[in-house]
Write a protein that holds these residues in place. Sequence first.
Motif, PDB file in Angstrom:
ATOM      1  N   ASP A  27      50.669  59.036  -6.874  1.00  0.00           N
ATOM      2  CA  ASP A  27      51.273  59.706  -5.729  1.00  0.00           C
ATOM      3  C   ASP A  27      51.838  61.072  -6.119  1.00  0.00           C
ATOM      4  OD1 ASP A  27      52.304  60.176  -3.181  1.00  0.00           O
ATOM      5  OD2 ASP A  27      54.078  58.917  -3.495  1.00  0.00           O
ATOM      6  N   MET A  28      52.490  61.128  -7.278  1.00  0.00           N
ATOM      7  CA  MET A  28      53.176  62.354  -7.688  1.00  0.00           C
ATOM      8  C   MET A  28      52.248  63.366  -8.355  1.00  0.00           C
ATOM      9  SD  MET A  28      56.125  62.167  -6.483  1.00  0.00           S
ATOM     10  CE  MET A  28      56.645  63.723  -7.215  1.00  0.00           C
ATOM     11  N   THR A  29      50.980  63.070  -8.465  1.00  0.00           N
ATOM     12  CA  THR A  29      50.010  64.033  -8.993  1.00  0.00           C
ATOM     13  C   THR A  29      48.891  64.282  -7.986  1.00  0.00           C
ATOM     14  OG1 THR A  29      48.853  62.260 -10.191  1.00  0.00           O
ATOM     15  CG2 THR A  29      50.514  63.524 -11.412  1.00  0.00           C
ATOM     16  N   THR A  30      49.188  64.046  -6.711  1.00  0.00           N
ATOM     17  CA  THR A  30      48.238  64.292  -5.623  1.00  0.00           C
ATOM     18  C   THR A  30      48.961  65.053  -4.522  1.00  0.00           C
ATOM     19  OG1 THR A  30      47.097  62.209  -6.119  1.00  0.00           O
ATOM     20  CG2 THR A  30      46.621  63.235  -3.996  1.00  0.00           C
ATOM     21  N   SER A  31      48.390  66.139  -4.072  1.00  0.00           N
ATOM     22  CA  SER A  31      49.046  66.977  -3.068  1.00  0.00           C
ATOM     23  C   SER A  31      48.961  66.351  -1.676  1.00  0.00           C
ATOM     24  CB  SER A  31      48.390  68.362  -3.026  1.00  0.00           C
ATOM     25  OG  SER A  31      47.143  68.297  -2.348  1.00  0.00           O
ATOM     26  N   ALA A  32      49.626  66.981  -0.722  1.00  0.00           N
ATOM     27  CA  ALA A  32      49.595  66.523   0.668  1.00  0.00           C
ATOM     28  C   ALA A  32      48.190  66.580   1.250  1.00  0.00           C
ATOM     29  CB  ALA A  32      50.547  67.360   1.516  1.00  0.00           C
ATOM     30  N   ARG A  33      47.312  67.396   0.681  1.00  0.00           N
ATOM     31  CA  ARG A  33      45.930  67.488   1.141  1.00  0.00           C
ATOM     32  C   ARG A  33      44.961  66.715   0.257  1.00  0.00           C
ATOM     33  NH1 ARG A  33      44.342  67.653   5.568  1.00  0.00           N
ATOM     34  NH2 ARG A  33      42.345  68.492   4.885  1.00  0.00           N
ATOM     35  N   GLY A  34      45.477  65.914  -0.663  1.00  0.00           N
ATOM     36  CA  GLY A  34      44.625  65.069  -1.480  1.00  0.00           C
ATOM     37  C   GLY A  34      44.094  65.710  -2.736  1.00  0.00           C
ATOM     38  N   GLU A  35      44.601  66.874  -3.095  1.00  0.00           N
ATOM     39  CA  GLU A  35      44.140  67.570  -4.298  1.00  0.00           C
ATOM     40  C   GLU A  35      44.894  67.066  -5.526  1.00  0.00           C
ATOM     41  OE1 GLU A  35      44.001  71.758  -1.772  1.00  0.00           O
ATOM     42  OE2 GLU A  35      45.841  70.936  -2.651  1.00  0.00           O
ATOM     43  N   GLU A  36      44.243  67.134  -6.682  1.00  0.00           N
ATOM     44  CA  GLU A  36      44.911  66.803  -7.939  1.00  0.00           C
ATOM     45  C   GLU A  36      45.842  67.955  -8.313  1.00  0.00           C
ATOM     46  OE1 GLU A  36      42.037  65.891 -10.898  1.00  0.00           O
ATOM     47  OE2 GLU A  36      41.206  64.186  -9.792  1.00  0.00           O
ATOM     48  N   VAL A  37      47.110  67.638  -8.576  1.00  0.00           N
ATOM     49  CA  VAL A  37      48.099  68.653  -8.916  1.00  0.00           C
ATOM     50  C   VAL A  37      48.962  68.146 -10.068  1.00  0.00           C
ATOM     51  CG1 VAL A  37      48.218  69.672  -6.602  1.00  0.00           C
ATOM     52  CG2 VAL A  37      49.724  67.752  -7.192  1.00  0.00           C
ATOM     53  N   PHE A  42      56.317  68.735  -6.796  1.00  0.00           N
ATOM     54  CA  PHE A  42      57.702  68.949  -6.401  1.00  0.00           C
ATOM     55  C   PHE A  42      57.871  70.281  -5.682  1.00  0.00           C
ATOM     56  CE2 PHE A  42      59.045  65.606  -9.475  1.00  0.00           C
ATOM     57  CZ  PHE A  42      59.874  64.889  -8.619  1.00  0.00           C
ATOM     58  N   ASP A  43      57.229  71.329  -6.176  1.00  0.00           N
ATOM     59  CA  ASP A  43      57.347  72.637  -5.530  1.00  0.00           C
ATOM     60  C   ASP A  43      56.900  72.565  -4.072  1.00  0.00           C
ATOM     61  OD1 ASP A  43      58.303  73.821  -7.815  1.00  0.00           O
ATOM     62  OD2 ASP A  43      56.387  74.736  -8.392  1.00  0.00           O
ATOM     63  N   ARG A  44      55.805  71.864  -3.819  1.00  0.00           N
ATOM     64  CA  ARG A  44      55.273  71.797  -2.456  1.00  0.00           C
ATOM     65  C   ARG A  44      56.156  70.924  -1.566  1.00  0.00           C
ATOM     66  NH1 ARG A  44      48.657  71.650  -3.461  1.00  0.00           N
ATOM     67  NH2 ARG A  44      48.666  73.276  -5.071  1.00  0.00           N
ATOM     68  N   ILE A  45      56.725  69.874  -2.130  1.00  0.00           N
ATOM     69  CA  ILE A  45      57.649  69.041  -1.351  1.00  0.00           C
ATOM     70  C   ILE A  45      58.870  69.859  -0.940  1.00  0.00           C
ATOM     71  CG2 ILE A  45      59.259  67.093  -1.489  1.00  0.00           C
ATOM     72  CD1 ILE A  45      57.147  65.679  -3.244  1.00  0.00           C
ATOM     73  N   TYR A  46      59.423  70.600  -1.887  1.00  0.00           N
ATOM     74  CA  TYR A  46      60.621  71.377  -1.582  1.00  0.00           C
ATOM     75  C   TYR A  46      60.316  72.561  -0.663  1.00  0.00           C
ATOM     76  CZ  TYR A  46      62.745  68.605  -5.318  1.00  0.00           C
ATOM     77  OH  TYR A  46      63.218  67.562  -6.091  1.00  0.00           O
ATOM     78  N   ASP A  47      59.087  73.061  -0.684  1.00  0.00           N
ATOM     79  CA  ASP A  47      58.690  74.094   0.271  1.00  0.00           C
ATOM     80  C   ASP A  47      58.599  73.515   1.684  1.00  0.00           C
ATOM     81  OD1 ASP A  47      58.545  76.088  -1.609  1.00  0.00           O
ATOM     82  OD2 ASP A  47      56.360  75.957  -1.858  1.00  0.00           O
ATOM     83  N   ARG A  48      58.176  72.254   1.775  1.00  0.00           N
ATOM     84  CA  ARG A  48      57.955  71.627   3.079  1.00  0.00           C
ATOM     85  C   ARG A  48      59.257  71.187   3.736  1.00  0.00           C
ATOM     86  NH1 ARG A  48      55.260  66.817   1.924  1.00  0.00           N
ATOM     87  NH2 ARG A  48      53.796  68.181   0.878  1.00  0.00           N
ATOM     88  N   TYR A  49      60.223  70.741   2.928  1.00  0.00           N
ATOM     89  CA  TYR A  49      61.466  70.211   3.483  1.00  0.00           C
ATOM     90  C   TYR A  49      62.649  71.077   3.041  1.00  0.00           C
ATOM     91  CZ  TYR A  49      58.662  65.985   4.216  1.00  0.00           C
ATOM     92  OH  TYR A  49      57.692  65.089   4.598  1.00  0.00           O
ATOM     93  N   PRO A  50      63.507  71.487   3.959  1.00  0.00           N
ATOM     94  CA  PRO A  50      64.681  72.282   3.573  1.00  0.00           C
ATOM     95  C   PRO A  50      65.639  71.448   2.726  1.00  0.00           C
ATOM     96  CG  PRO A  50      64.829  71.632   5.874  1.00  0.00           C
ATOM     97  CD  PRO A  50      63.456  71.243   5.412  1.00  0.00           C
ATOM     98  N   PRO A  51      66.529  72.109   1.970  1.00  0.00           N
ATOM     99  CA  PRO A  51      67.422  71.374   1.062  1.00  0.00           C
ATOM    100  C   PRO A  51      68.261  70.299   1.734  1.00  0.00           C
ATOM    101  CG  PRO A  51      67.471  73.707   0.568  1.00  0.00           C
ATOM    102  CD  PRO A  51      66.677  73.566   1.830  1.00  0.00           C
ATOM    103  N   SER A  52      68.610  70.503   3.005  1.00  0.00           N
ATOM    104  CA  SER A  52      69.456  69.529   3.693  1.00  0.00           C
ATOM    105  C   SER A  52      68.694  68.334   4.230  1.00  0.00           C
ATOM    106  CB  SER A  52      70.180  70.212   4.861  1.00  0.00           C
ATOM    107  OG  SER A  52      69.237  70.735   5.794  1.00  0.00           O
ATOM    108  N   HIS A  53      67.366  68.398   4.197  1.00  0.00           N
ATOM    109  CA  HIS A  53      66.555  67.309   4.753  1.00  0.00           C
ATOM    110  C   HIS A  53      66.689  66.057   3.903  1.00  0.00           C
ATOM    111  CE1 HIS A  53      63.031  65.086   6.197  1.00  0.00           C
ATOM    112  NE2 HIS A  53      63.038  65.878   7.241  1.00  0.00           N
TER     113      HIS A  53
END
Length: 215
Positions: free
Chosen positions: A159-169, A175-186
């Motif tokens: 789970d933690m090495t697959t992006s929201a679009r199913g790419e290997e990351v 983590f960078d993409r998760i934090y970009d998607r959700y604001p700090p207060s979320h």
Amino acid sequence: MRTSTASPALSLVARRAAYGPAIYGEPMHGTTPRELDPAGAQALLTELFEPGADRLAHSIGVGRRAEQVARRLGRPDLLVSAAYLHDVGYAAAARDTGLHQLDGARYLRALGAPAELTGLVAHHTAATVEAAERGLDTVLRREFPTPSGELLDLLTYCDMTTSARGEEVTVDERFDRIYDRYPPSHLVSRSMRHAEPWLRRTVTGIERRLERPLR
């Protein structure tokens, strides 16, 4: 992974009596027992999510990554099925409490899934941290005991090495993409920041076991 001997799905009235009223989203739809091997898991995803949806792409990507891990380490199809189905709790048919790990595990239980599968779905990717944020950690642990053994860590790695679009990351990119998607207060952002040290250690440990990156 056979499910044909399992009990039929609980009625909505019985579910409410057992688990309390829904506090988020739609009540779970009626379900019938079905096969939940890797092929059956993929078929279920295509029924529950719209074609092209990010959640479908991510789930397929995690499942395929788990197929690689299972082959490399000689692990069972249970890991692969859990990977394909780990985010099923986001589907409208499953949403109930808002904690997707719990909602997904309950939905699969109603389909006749074995406890080994529902436990992995219920506890993947530090689920208890978000559960505590939602006041559902006691419920989660009571209904679905934390699985023993390494399969939970392997599922979390996928789970933690697959992006929201199913790419290997990498885990850093994830983590960078998760934090970009959700604001700090979320709630999700807060939960992930709390769980981040443990999740990073889990990914690092699995990478050492695999000896080389999966590609």
